[in-house]
Design a protein around this motif. Structure first.
Motif: not given
Lengths: 446, 227, 325
Positions: A290-291, A294, A298, B84-87
């Protein structure tokens, strides 16, 4: 995309070609007209001389008498510094002047203009004739000629001036064509510039007023923007949702298996531990997958900003400290000099460093140190993570990724590698001479 | 410690409750934001730590965090997230949470973070023992420099306690080793040396040094070269 | 014989060499060599290793020689017969000169005017008496002749014998409608046409003729001091002048040197070596006399050379001048 032709270039080329053709045509036509009009002028000077001589003809006992009017010739002489020839004949008989002057008359025209090369020079002749005797067909012909050199020179000079004027007009038109093309293509260039500077995740429609020729293009672009915006939003939502949906049950499994491990009698504890390890592995794998997704997102939307790398690293070290503490491992952060701001995706860099740091903590033996060293080497910021673990089986990153049996190491390294590359940097791995592994992310100082 | 656990997934919440209770904490469990608010309004004075999931069926945990931070009560908040949306992590810390944990997590890590979060919101007690410029609170096992806590790792804290207890006398390596790992647990041979070397720089700035007496052990002494 | 090679059928009147230089420019010219010699000498002095050969012939012979085909040795043709010179150029025997030269009076950049011979009338004061001061114009002369009962003898160039005479008569006719009246009046007394200026002047000096109409001034000037009775009349209606001209014939083998010579002749220095009477600057002369009318270098001059024009002229001439014959 590099294109090897431009609308402006092509249109300008066509313009130039047309201008060139028009200029040549204008030049040729006008110089022909000029030559012709000068010729007419010369003819107008010649004609009265011939007619005055012809008019002076009277019959006499011997045949005919006539005058050669000095003044008329003088007028002709004044018109241009040209040589003058004349001839008077009665029938076949030469009465006066140059007997080799061409005086042949075809047809019945009373006055004929001709151009001949006479005595080595292009010469204009006018021949006039009339019958003199009522009882005979004998005709008196009077021919007057004048060389043309000065007329030709004058025509050439005028033609040269015309050529100069045409050339200047041509240059002005070329400049005008360039300017008008530039003006006409302004909206297109404007849209291109707008697209160039807009952020990758900015899918707002193009608002600029455009000419109707490209309005359809802009409409299509706006529609594509719209679709893209929808897709991206959907993608983002999916990632978030999937993360939540998958991770939560895994978290439950892991926690329960850990609890189970503690509660079970020692004989069965190994199995429970195995379950925990597997759940952890699954969790890690999912997290990394998932990272990855993601980070891809980005990267696509361009989430770079100016970041204070040392502050970021301090935060990471603080966050990782409990993990390290559990293993009695200390993390030391050093910087050899002051580190400039870095234009990068904060999250991507953080995740990459966390990944390497996590690896290092896991592999380094208890009671040893993990070092994070930041240095600047030939224009690149290098973030080195060093541990005292067994090191890598090879220096080759690809080989290491393949050789990692448990997979997650490989996937982690791949993510780090990818982050480094997306920042125009690279990841290098090596073994330390006195034991341990060294991973370096080097990023260009933008 | 009394802990408010806000987590909507029943499975996970059950397991966590069980674990926390086993480790000697009192746990209140709220499955929704609404329930959590009620717990907070009624019992806020009692909680030492709030473990707060961000994604809740009836809203974001961040709104509760906001409410907590506006109240008079100073309490440690540990956020949980599966995103997982690390923000989110940055946002979480900016909103005033003390720490966060990404699900799934190891129980050990959870324990460590709960402890650390709880310690942060302690106020300096009266009954302390002064060593150099530091004050040691044996009840909560915290170390203070003036009004600020000095963050020491568990093993370092244990070592510090052992050295304080020796009150100026020499503590042998074996004594310290057993203090760190207990009698039944066998620590690494050089563990004491490693932790001593890590503790030294942390104490130095407060006018304390750990003296090595070869063959005998270690002794905590006050120095003058404090900052 | 040397001269035979110069041109077919040319019989030179003289053959002169100025200077000893190896670079020789050969001039075929009219008139007495003596008047141009100082200019040629100046040219020779001005350069190194130059010399000039001057072959003197009559204008008619020169014209015929040029038409028959000149030797390449002739570099320059200089003549006072402007009509013949113009016709030679018109018929293509000349060539373009340098830009420098075309700034002076020229035709087509091929024929350059390098001297002007003013035309005057010569009288013997002794024979005419105090009335001489009244003869300010041709009209006054005609009137005086009309009322002069005492017969007197006059002389002028015979247009049949002299190209110059014919040229001057035609020019007079163009300028003055009273020309035939003048011939009438002269014919009424006694008109003795002569072939050459020498004879005309001699007659006036000796008193044989009282008046010589249309005499080249420069020929008269040297005589004025030795013959106190002789006086020059410059009419105030107009005064003719014959240009002396030069051109480089096509095929001349030393064109550059010929150009230098011609340039020198029209230069201030070259002009200063000419007799003051014939310098180009004579046009601006301010002493008494009518407007100077130099014969224009015009191709129209060829018309008068035409036999048809000559026949027409002499038909009238014979009638008007016949009376005394």
């Amino acid at each position: 995309m590099q294109s090897d032709w431009s609308i402006r270039g092509r249109l300008f080329g066509l313009w130039l070609l047309m201008l060139l053709l028009v200029s040549v045509a204008v030049y040729l036509t006008t110089s022909a007209v000029v030559e012709r009009s000068l010729q007419t002028g010369q003819d107008r000077n010649l004609k009265p001389v011939a007619l005055i001589i012809l008019d002076s003809v009277v019959n006499s006992d011997q045949g005919i008498d006539f005058d050669l009017p000095y003044q008329a010739f003088e007028v002709l002489a004044y018109s241009a510094p040209e040589r003058i020839f004349y001839r008077v004949t009665l029938g076949e008989r030469n009465l006066a002047g140059y007997d080799d002057v061409p005086a042949d008359l075809q047809g019945s025209e009373p006055i004929v203009f001709q151009t001949h090369s006479y005595r080595g020079e292009s010469t204009r002749f006018v021949t006039a004739r009339k019958r003199v005797f009522s009882d005979s067909d004998l005709e008196v012909t009077v021919t007057v000629g004048q060389t043309r050199a000065s007329y030709l020179t004058q025509a050439q000079q005028i033609a040269n001036w015309i050529a100069l004027a045409v050339l200047i007009a041509f240059a002005c038109l070329a400049v005008w064509a360039e300017a008008s093309l530039r003006h006409a293509l302004k909206p297109v260039v404007g849209i291109a510039a707008d697209l160039e500077v807009r952020k990758a995740d900015d899918f707002s429609p193009i608002q600029a007023r455009v000419p109707m020729e490209i309005s359809r293009l802009v409409e299509t672009l706006n529609r594509v923007f719209d679709q893209h915006r929808g897709l991206l939003a959907e993608n983002r939502a999916f990632i978030a949702e999937a993360t939540h949906q998958i991770k939560t049950p895994i978290a439950a499994i892991m926690t329960r298996s850990e609890l189970l491990e503690r509660e079970l009698p020692e004989t069965h504890r190994a199995e429970a531990h195995d379950l925990t390890v597997r759940a952890r592995y699954a969790s890690k794998l999912v997290t990394q997958l998932l990272l990855r997704a993601s980070l891809t997102y980005r990267e696509l939307v361009g989430a770079k900003e100016w970041i204070d790398l040392m502050a970021l690293l301090q935060g990471i070290v603080r966050a990782m400290d409990p993990t390290a503490e559990a293993k009695e491992v200390a993390i030391h952060l050093h910087a050899s000099e002051s580190v400039p701001s870095l234009y990068a995706d904060r999250v991507a860099i953080r995740e990459a460093v966390i990944c390497l740091l996590d690896n290092a903590i896991r592999h380094t033996p208890a009671l040893t140190d993990v070092d994070v060293e930041v240095s600047i080497v030939s224009g690149k910021i290098c973030i080195a993570i060093l541990d005292r673990g067994p090191g890598f089986p090879s220096d080759d990153l690809d080989a290491v990724k393949l050789a990692s049996e448990d997979g997650h190491v490989g996937l982690g390294l791949e993510i780090v590698n990818r982050v480094a590359r997306s920042h125009n940097g690279e990841l290098t791995i090596s073994d330390r001479p006195d034991g341990g592994a060294k991973c370096v992310i080097s990023l260009p100082v933008s | 410690m009394r802990i408010l656990l806000v987590e909507d997934t029943e499975d996970l919440a059950g397991a966590l409750q069980k674990h926390l209770r086993t480790t000697g904490h009192t746990v209140d469990w709220a499955q929704t934001l609404r329930a959590a608010r009620q717990f907070w309004v009624v019992e806020q004075a009692a909680y030492d730590v709030v473990v707060l999931d961000i994604e809740l069926p009836d809203g974001s945990g961040l709104t509760l965090l906001h409410q907590i931070r506006q109240s008079e009560r100073s309490v440690g908040v540990l956020m949980l997230t599966a995103r997982a949306d690390i923000e989110d992590k940055v946002q979480v810390l900016d909103s005033g949470a003390d720490d966060y944990l990404t699900k799934p997590c190891a129980l050990e890590e959870l324990d460590a973070r709960i402890r650390s979060v709880a310690r942060r919101h302690l106020t300096r007690p009266q009954n302390v023992r002064l060593v150099g410029r530091l004050a040691y609170d044996p009840t909560n096992r915290t170390v203070w420099a003036d009004e600020h806590q000095v963050q020491l790792r568990t093993q370092e804290l244990k070592l510090f306690e052992a050295l304080i207890e020796s009150s100026g006398w020499t503590a042998s390596k074996e004594q310290l080793q057993s203090h760190l790992y207990g009698l039944d647990q066998e620590g690494s041979n050089n563990a004491v040396e490693v932790h001593v070397s890590r503790l030294r720089p942390k104490l130095k700035r407060y006018g304390l040094a750990i003296q090595t007496l070869r063959g005998l052990g270690y002794r905590l002494i006050e120095t003058d070269d404090a900052e | 014989m040397f001269t035979a090679t110069l041109a077919h059928g040319l019989t030179p009147e003289g053959n002169f060499v100025v200077g000893q230089g190896n670079q020789q420019v050969t001039v075929l010219g009219t008139g007495d060599f003596a008047r141009i010699q100082p200019v040629l000498a100046g040219f020779v002095q001005n350069g190194s290793d130059r010399s000039v050969r001057y072959i003197q012939a009559s204008s008619r012979e020169i014209d015929q020689a040029v038409r028959a085909g000149l030797s390449e040795e002739i570099d320059l043709v200089m003549s006072s017969a402007v009509d013949l010179q113009v016709r030679l150029i018109n018929d293509g025997f000349g060539q373009s000169l340098s830009d420098e030269l075309t700034s002076s009076t020229n035709w087509r950049g091929e024929l350059v005017q390098w001297a002007l011979e003013p035309i005057v009338t010569l009288v013997n004061r002794r024979l005419i008496g105090e009335d001489v001061d009244q003869l300010r114009s041709r009209a006054a002369l005609i009137q005086w002749l009309k009322h002069q009962n005492k017969a007197l003898t006059a002389t002028l160039y015979d247009p049949r014998e002299s190209g110059v005479g014919y040229l001057l008569s035609q020019q007079d006719l163009l300028q003055d409608t009273q020309f035939w009246d003048l011939i009438d009046q002269l014919g009424r007394h006694q008109l003795r046409p002569n072939c050459c200026s020498g004879e005309m002047i001699d007659q006036v000096v000796s008193g044989e003729s009282a008046l010589a109409y249309n005499v080249i001034e420069s020929y008269v000037t040297p005589l004025l001091e030795v013959a106190p009775d002789v006086q020059i009349l410059r009419f105030n209606d107009y005064q003719l002048a014959i240009p002396r001209t030069g051109f480089i014939p096509r095929g001349a083998d030393d064109r550059d040197l010929a150009l230098e010579l011609l340039s020198y002749v029209v230069s201030d220095e070259g002009q200063s070596r000419l007799s003051p009477t014939v310098r180009l600057a004579v046009l601006n002369r301010s002493n008494a006399g009518g407007p100077m009318k130099p014969i224009r270098l015009s191709p129209a001059l060829i018309v008068h050379l035409d036999p048809v024009a000559r026949d027409a002229f002499f038909k009238v001439w014979d009638q008007r001048s016949q009376r005394t014959r």
